[in-house]
Scaffold this motif. Structure first.
Motif: not given
Length: 122
Positions: A27-31, A35-38, A76-80
């Protein structure tokens, strides 16, 4: 990033983590690039075992939603659709900058075509 684990939900906690991160990335909430938490940090904040979060991260990585960059962390990866959103955002930034510079649309389009030709070797 906001995650909520519902024990009475019936879905396994790792699946809830996986589904919520996947949806927030889609949804883009996480762009892209977020960086995700450990694993341990997220596990602590959710009151879960580290292995549960690690299992969710492995599933997300296998799905191409996130990528691990060694000691630098997990992002978060840039895919699709995420890559398409990033591309659209870059295009909007370029258009706004071209307008601020007072350039007409055809000059901006020419600049983009030349840049693409150089980047793709056409």
């Amino acid at each position: 990033m906001t995650l909520k684990i519902h024990i009475a939900d019936g879905a396994a906690p790792y699946e809830q983590v996986r589904a919520q991160i996947s949806e927030q990335a889609r949804s883009g909430t996480l762009p892209v690039g977020y960086r995700l938490p450990t694993v341990r940090g997220l596990a602590e904040s959710l009151g879960l075992a580290a292995n549960t979060v690690a299992k969710a991260y492995r599933a997300l990585e296998a799905d191409g939603v996130i990528e691990t960059r060694g000691r630098n962390g997990t992002f978060v990866a840039a895919a699709g659709p995420a890559a398409q959103r990033e591309l659209a955002s870059a295009a909007q930034e370029f258009a706004a900058r071209a307008r601020r510079l007072g350039q007409p649309q055809d000059a901006a389009l020419t600049a983009v075509r030349e840049a693409l030709r150089a980047a793709y070797g056409d």
